[in-house]
Design an enzyme around this catalytic site. Structure first.
Site, PDB file in Angstrom:
ATOM      1  CB  CYS A  96      -1.576   3.205  -2.262  1.00  0.00           C
ATOM      2  SG  CYS A  96      -2.443   3.766  -0.798  1.00  0.00           S
ATOM      3  CB  CYS A 149      -1.191   1.127   0.779  1.00  0.00           C
ATOM      4  SG  CYS A 149      -2.772   1.527  -0.002  1.00  0.00           S
TER       5      CYS A 149
END
Length: 325
Positions: free
Chosen positions: A80, A83
């Site tokens: 991700c 993230c």
């Protein structure tokens, strides 16, 4: 930082006076017990303010710790990219806030059950747990100023409504060097509850259901057993279902009660909490008699899985009341 269904307004709705008082009392009781058994957890190092949490450590590191400090949960994954932008900011702020909150990092790839239980539909997603109550904060990337505002509100709510003043941080303390909390004295049903958890973890859903029922036969008010039973029965119901077939039947037969309750179970297991609730409330509106009661009972069972204090449950209860009356 106001994506769908994710905002700090949920804290205010969730922390209604009665719920807040009950949670605060539980937190104070837990802290008092810790003090009697050895004076609490003591000072921690700045490095201990950011921890990795798994399904096996969640109860200890999140639920139990949330009785002394707000625990902010960062749901992330290695693949991700957003993230990788958000997580370092949260980690830096955890140290800067000097013990006013604890940051728990959960890798969703390795902890699918926790992702489902929190209803995470995309990452990064950030939640908080305060005195055992889960609060959605925000989903997706956010600017640091917005994150600070959210954390300030969280810290304020935790202190004013729940009496949580945070952890004592000692810059000279060794990482991981805090004293472990004394073991809680075994309760009368701990062995049965542990057996239920082991059965659930191993995929023995029938065994888990029976173990939780054994606890409730002796202690009908046991909240841990109620929640565990609701989760185990949900997993048992969806086991072996063909999701594509179930969803096709539900779409083609809106008046078919069994098709709708099966689809709602799949919605909830997949983390689509509001879809599950909305589907059943609409079905209540379309049905009557025994069919309506079947749907109502299933909706109440799903409320147990999510938790009575979750804002989505509170909203759905109001909608159900309007549909029924």
């Amino acid at each position: 930082m106001q994506p769908r269904n994710m905002s700090m307004s949920g804290v205010v709705d969730l922390a209604a006076v009665k719920a807040a008082q009950e949670a605060k009392a539980k937190a104070e009781q837990a802290r008092a017990q810790a003090a009697r058994q050895g004076g609490g957890t003591g000072a921690v190092s700045p490095a201990d303010l950011v921890i990795d949490v798994s399904e096996s450590t969640f109860e200890r590191d999140v639920l139990q710790r949330s009785t002394e400090v707000p625990v902010v949960i960062d749901f992330w994954a290695e693949w991700c990219q957003p993230c990788k932008q958000l997580s370092p900011v949260l980690e830096r702020l955890a140290v800067e806030y000097d013990g006013r909150f604890l940051l728990a990092k959960i890798d969703v790839d390795a902890n699918q059950m926790l992702m489902q239980q929190f209803g995470v539909q995309g990452i990064p997603a950030v939640f908080a747990v305060v005195a055992g109550q889960a609060l959605p904060l925000f989903q997706g990337a956010a600017g640091e100023a917005q994150i600070r505002q959210t954390l300030d509100q969280l810290v304020q709510v935790a202190e004013q409504r729940f009496g949580l003043t945070g952890l004592t941080v000692d810059p000279d303390a060794e990482p991981g060097g805090e004293q472990a909390a004394p073991a809680r004295p075994a309760g009368p049903h701990d062995a049965l509850l542990e057996a239920a958890v082991r059965a659930l973890d191993s995929g023995d859903l029938s065994g888990a259901v029976q173990a939780y029922k054994n606890v409730l036969n002796e202690d009908p008010g046991n909240e841990e057993a109620k929640l565990g039973l609701a989760q185990a029965e949900l997993l048992q119901r969806v086991q072996g279902l063909d999701p594509q077939r179930v969803r096709k039947e539900a779409a083609e037969k809106p008046g078919d009660v069994q098709a709708q309750v099966a689809a709602a179970d799949l919605d909830l297991v997949g983390g689509h909490v509001e879809d599950a609730f909305g589907r059943l409330i609409e079905t209540v509106q379309r049905t009557a008699g025994d069919d309506r009661d079947t749907v109502r009972v299933r909706l109440l069972e799903l409320f147990e899985v999510v938790g009575p204090e979750d804002p989505r449950v509170i909203a759905a209860r109001r909608a159900l009341a309007r549909a029924l009356f």
